[in-house]
Design a protein around this motif. Structure first.
Motif, short mmCIF file in Angstrom:
data_model
loop_
_atom_site.label_atom_id
_atom_site.label_comp_id
_atom_site.label_asym_id
_atom_site.label_seq_id
_atom_site.Cartn_x
_atom_site.Cartn_y
_atom_site.Cartn_z
N PRO A 196 40.66 35.38 22.27
CA PRO A 196 42.29 35.11 22.83
C PRO A 196 41.46 36.25 24.12
CG PRO A 196 42.52 35.00 20.50
CD PRO A 196 40.78 34.72 20.51
N GLY A 197 40.40 37.30 23.19
CA GLY A 197 40.68 38.42 24.23
C GLY A 197 39.16 37.79 25.82
N LEU A 198 38.70 36.16 25.94
CA LEU A 198 38.20 36.12 27.15
C LEU A 198 38.85 36.04 27.95
CD1 LEU A 198 36.24 35.01 28.77
CD2 LEU A 198 35.39 33.29 27.10
N VAL A 199 40.24 34.64 27.39
CA VAL A 199 41.29 34.56 28.22
C VAL A 199 41.83 35.30 28.72
CG1 VAL A 199 43.52 32.78 28.03
CG2 VAL A 199 41.28 32.31 26.42
N LEU A 200 42.25 36.92 28.00
CA LEU A 200 43.60 37.33 28.90
C LEU A 200 42.66 37.86 29.85
CD1 LEU A 200 45.73 39.31 28.35
CD2 LEU A 200 44.25 40.94 26.91
N GLY A 201 40.96 38.44 29.83
CA GLY A 201 40.00 38.76 30.38
C GLY A 201 40.59 37.81 31.59
N LEU A 202 39.96 37.16 31.49
CA LEU A 202 40.69 35.72 33.21
C LEU A 202 41.79 35.67 33.36
CD1 LEU A 202 38.21 32.42 31.35
CD2 LEU A 202 37.36 34.53 32.77
N VAL A 203 42.68 35.86 32.50
CA VAL A 203 43.97 35.14 33.21
C VAL A 203 44.36 37.17 34.18
CG1 VAL A 203 46.62 35.93 32.61
CG2 VAL A 203 45.10 34.10 31.24
N ALA A 205 42.13 38.80 35.45
CA ALA A 205 41.30 38.62 36.78
C ALA A 205 41.80 38.04 37.80
CB ALA A 205 39.01 38.01 36.46
N LEU A 206 42.51 36.83 37.17
CA LEU A 206 42.79 36.08 38.33
C LEU A 206 44.14 36.21 39.10
CD1 LEU A 206 43.50 33.04 39.14
CD2 LEU A 206 44.69 32.05 37.68
N ALA A 207 44.75 37.11 37.86
CA ALA A 207 46.81 38.04 38.17
C ALA A 207 45.73 38.74 40.13
CB ALA A 207 47.01 38.32 37.50
N ALA A 208 44.19 39.32 39.19
CA ALA A 208 44.24 40.84 40.40
C ALA A 208 44.07 39.83 41.65
CB ALA A 208 43.13 41.59 39.73
N LEU A 210 44.66 37.32 42.94
CA LEU A 210 45.86 36.71 43.39
C LEU A 210 46.86 37.31 44.12
CD1 LEU A 210 47.37 33.75 41.51
CD2 LEU A 210 45.33 33.24 43.00
N ILE A 211 46.83 38.76 43.46
CA ILE A 211 47.71 39.75 44.66
C ILE A 211 46.80 40.49 45.68
CG2 ILE A 211 48.08 42.20 44.11
CD1 ILE A 211 48.59 41.45 40.75
N ALA A 212 45.66 40.91 45.56
CA ALA A 212 44.37 41.03 46.43
C ALA A 212 44.76 39.98 47.49
CB ALA A 212 43.06 40.82 46.95
N VAL A 213 44.86 39.04 47.31
CA VAL A 213 44.97 37.41 48.36
C VAL A 213 46.40 37.84 48.86
CG1 VAL A 213 44.69 34.92 48.92
CG2 VAL A 213 43.39 35.98 47.66
N ALA A 214 46.92 38.49 48.30
CA ALA A 214 48.79 38.02 49.33
C ALA A 214 49.04 39.55 49.82
CB ALA A 214 49.51 37.87 48.38
N ALA A 215 48.25 40.72 49.31
CA ALA A 215 48.30 41.56 49.97
C ALA A 215 47.55 41.23 51.48
CB ALA A 215 47.46 42.51 49.08
N LEU A 216 46.45 40.46 51.63
CA LEU A 216 46.00 40.32 52.90
C LEU A 216 46.18 39.29 54.14
CD1 LEU A 216 42.91 40.86 54.46
CD2 LEU A 216 41.70 38.51 52.96
N VAL A 217 47.00 38.34 52.92
CA VAL A 217 47.13 37.46 53.67
C VAL A 217 48.83 37.89 54.58
CG1 VAL A 217 49.26 35.36 53.69
CG2 VAL A 217 46.65 35.30 52.89
N THR A 218 49.49 39.60 53.75
CA THR A 218 50.63 40.02 54.26
C THR A 218 50.08 40.63 55.02
OG1 THR A 218 51.34 39.97 52.31
CG2 THR A 218 52.50 41.66 53.85
N TYR A 219 48.98 41.93 55.12
CA TYR A 219 48.29 42.70 56.63
C TYR A 219 47.67 41.81 56.92
CZ TYR A 219 45.04 45.57 58.45
OH TYR A 219 44.75 46.37 59.84
N ARG A 220 47.68 40.35 57.13
CA ARG A 220 47.38 39.90 58.94
C ARG A 220 48.39 38.89 59.35
NH1 ARG A 220 41.38 37.89 59.16
NH2 ARG A 220 42.47 37.47 60.75
#
Length: 263
Positions: A196-203, A205-208, A210-220
C-alpha cells in the motif's frame, strides 16, 4: 470288388492318420515355449490426486494436491503444466508449484487451497459427497521422433462434507436465518499484489506530474498582455524661406560656387 473296398478303406484310414499327425505337429509347441507376454507402453510420467482433509465441515479450507512423477530422460519438468478448475470451489490463493529432482526422476507437486461458501456446497443432508473433475497434466514428449503435446487426466478421491447444523439445532434455529455458519477464524490474512505504501507514493507522484503538466499547458496557452505602443515622434517643423537662407549663410563653404549661392 471286395479287395477294392478294402484298399479304399485302408487309403482313407491312412489319409486320416496323416492329417492327424500334421495337425498335431502344427499345434504342438514342444512344452518349452513361453506364452506371449503383453507389453504395455510405459508412460513417461504418472500423476495422483490427494485431498487434505478428505472429510471436512462446510466452510472449511481444504488442500488439493497433484503429484506427478516424471522421467527426465523423456520429459522436461519445465514443460509440464497442471490445468484444473475446482468450480464451484474457489481458490484462496494462487497455486503453489514445487519441483524436486532425484537423479533421472523429477517430482512435481502443485497445491491448491480451496474453500466453498456458496449454496452448491451446502450439504442437503448431514453428509454429502463431492466429486471434483479430473485435473489435466499436459507435457511435451517425442512421438515417433516428433515433439508432441500430450496430456494425462488425474482423478481425485471423493470429498465428504458434513453440515455444521445438527438435528438438535434445528428447533432452536431462526427460520429466517441462514442455514449454515462460516468459520472466519480460518480465513487467511489480507494480502495485496503491491505494498500500500508503494501504491500511495506512485499515486502521489502521478498526481504531481499531472498538476505540473496542467500548469505548463495553462501557461503556454494563457494570452499574454502586450506593452502599449510608443508614441510617434512629433513632425519636424518646416523652415521658412528666411530661415533656410540664414542657415545657408551660416553653413561653411564646402564646395566651389557656394559663395554664389550665398549671394
Amino acid at each position: 470288388m471286395k479287395r477294392n473296398g478294402v484298399a479304399l478303406g485302408l487309403g482313407l484310414v491312412l489319409v486320416a492318420a496323416v492329417s492327424a499327425l500334421l495337425v498335431g505337429y502344427v499345434t504342438w509347441d514342444g512344452g518349452d515355449s513361453e506364452p506371449p507376454v503383453e507389453t504395455e507402453e510405459i508412460q513417461p510420467l504418472a500423476g495422483t490426486g490427494a485431498l487434505s482433509p478428505r472429510i471436512a465441515l462446510f466452510g472449511d479450507t481444504i488442500t488439493a494436491r497433484v503429484d506427478v512423477v516424471i522421467d527426465r530422460e523423456v520429459v522436461d519438468p519445465e514443460h509440464v503444466t497442471v490445468v484444473w478448475s475446482p468450480s464451484p470451489w474457489t481458490q484462496v490463493r494462487a497455486p503453489q508449484r514445487e519441483v524436486r529432482i532425484a537423479g533421472q526422476t523429477a517430482y512435481l507437486s502443485t497445491s491448491y487451497a480451496l474453500r466453498c461458501l456458496t449454496s452448491p456446497c451446502v450439504p442437503i443432508r448431514e453428509t454429502e459427497q463431492f466429486q471434483f473433475r479430473p485435473a489435466r497434466v499436459t507435457y511435451e514428449a517425442p512421438v515417433e521422433e516428433t515433439p508432441s503435446r500430450l496430456s494425462v487426466d488425474v482423478a481425485w478421491p471423493v470429498l465428504v462434507v458434513h453440515t455444521r447444523i445438527t438435528n438438535a439445532d434445528v428447533p432452536q434455529r431462526d427460520a429466517l436465518a441462514a442455514p449454515w455458519r462460516a468459520d472466519f477464524v480460518s480465513l487467511p490474512l489480507v494480502s495485496y499484489r503491491a505494498a500500500p505504501g508503494l501504491v500511495l507514493g506512485l499515486v502521489l507522484a502521478l498526481a504531481a506530474t499531472l498538476i505540473a503538466v496542467a500548469a505548463l499547458v495553462t501557461y503556454r496557452i494563457w494570452p499574454r498582455r502586450e506593452p502599449p505602443p510608443e508614441p510617434e515622434p512629433p513632425p519636424r517643423p518646416v523652415a521658412t524661406l528666411l530661415e533656410q537662407a540664414l542657415a545657408l549663410l551660416e553653413a561653411p563653404a564646402a564646395a566651389n560656387g557656394a559663395a554664389d549661392w550665398r549671394r
